[in-house]
Scaffold this active site. Sequence first.
Site, short mmCIF file in Angstrom:
data_model
loop_
_atom_site.label_atom_id
_atom_site.label_comp_id
_atom_site.label_asym_id
_atom_site.label_seq_id
_atom_site.Cartn_x
_atom_site.Cartn_y
_atom_site.Cartn_z
CG LEU A 35 -1.66 -1.08 0.93
CD1 LEU A 35 -2.71 -0.60 2.93
CD2 LEU A 35 -2.99 -0.78 0.42
CG ASP A 36 0.68 4.41 -2.81
OD1 ASP A 36 1.37 4.23 -3.26
OD2 ASP A 36 0.05 5.32 -3.86
NE ARG A 37 6.27 7.90 5.24
CZ ARG A 37 7.06 8.28 5.29
NH1 ARG A 37 8.07 8.60 4.21
NH2 ARG A 37 6.67 8.73 6.78
CB THR B 120 -3.05 4.15 1.07
OG1 THR B 120 -2.69 4.90 -0.05
CG2 THR B 120 -4.54 3.25 0.40
NE ARG C 135 -1.55 9.44 -4.35
CZ ARG C 135 0.00 8.74 -3.71
NH1 ARG C 135 0.39 8.02 -3.99
NH2 ARG C 135 0.10 9.98 -4.13
#
Length: 332
Positions: free
Chosen positions: A148-150, A152, A254
């Site tokens: 997961l993105d930081r 998120t 995104r």
Amino acid sequence: MKQIIGGAPRAASAEVKFLTVGEESAGQRLDNFLLRVLKGVPKTHVYRIIRSGEVRVNKGRAGADTRVGEGDVVRVPPVRVSEAMERKLDKPAPPREFPILFEDDHLLAIDKPAGVAVHGGSGVSFGVIEQLRQARPAAKLLELVHRLDRETSGILLVAKKRSALTRLQDQFRERETGKTYLALVQGEWPGNKKVIDQPLHKYLLDDGERRVKVVPKDDPDGMRAITLVKVAQRLAGCSLLEVTIKTGRTHQIRVHLASQGHGIAGDDKYGDFEWNKALQKQGLKRMFLHAWRLQFDHPASAERISLQAALPPELQKYVDHASPAPIRPDRL
């Protein structure tokens, strides 16, 4: 010197080592096995010693893609790390547990908070996986199944067995999982816009930062990306969406949503800068993207598992206090 390797011990020294592959490392590629073992050794050097033949498996030469088996003996030549890296290795990540959504002998599902990277690298000393390993020193193996993105938050799977890791990753790769996110976007999302099928291309800015953009379908560098969108709630000036991804491209949600003119609230890379500033004044201090639901087959029993992580308090609070959008006549 002989050492049994099953998890992720540190092994960077100036002498030859003979490492015996443990049960939890069986089936792993040789390059990935060495990258885990030789903490702090540059990836280019790891591949160099494999190509040179200095790394041996059961006294024979092996390629980077060779699968190691339990009981195999891997010869590792002398390697060194820089003083800066030695200092970093001497300061392990602080142990930390995270809210648990599901756990058994095969896997762990946690609710990752926003602002925490899933792993160290790219200017981040440590992430979720390093902290979990420090908090659970007796664990034979803890490996990220996906990322997961930081910024998120939400559901993150961690494998506790090599067999679970490979089976779960196969499901992600073959699109057999169900991954749905909650995202707050700018403006009124059109109700008839339910599918985004646009290729994505990763590139680097001049400073080395990674970015992603939508490209034409005939672009040779484009990777197909499919996103399904459903309006969950309409608010004044924005829309809360349920977003299901059929592919797992970097920054997919995104970029796809921003490409339609509806950037995610708080997204400092692809969102609207002025809107984000206004949102901060209203109390929204982070990106509004949350890994909400995840479905997959259990790697051992094949039972279908369905997990859900509630919106974090800071996001739920914003939704609760946001004004509902006025009802239009065409929706009556």
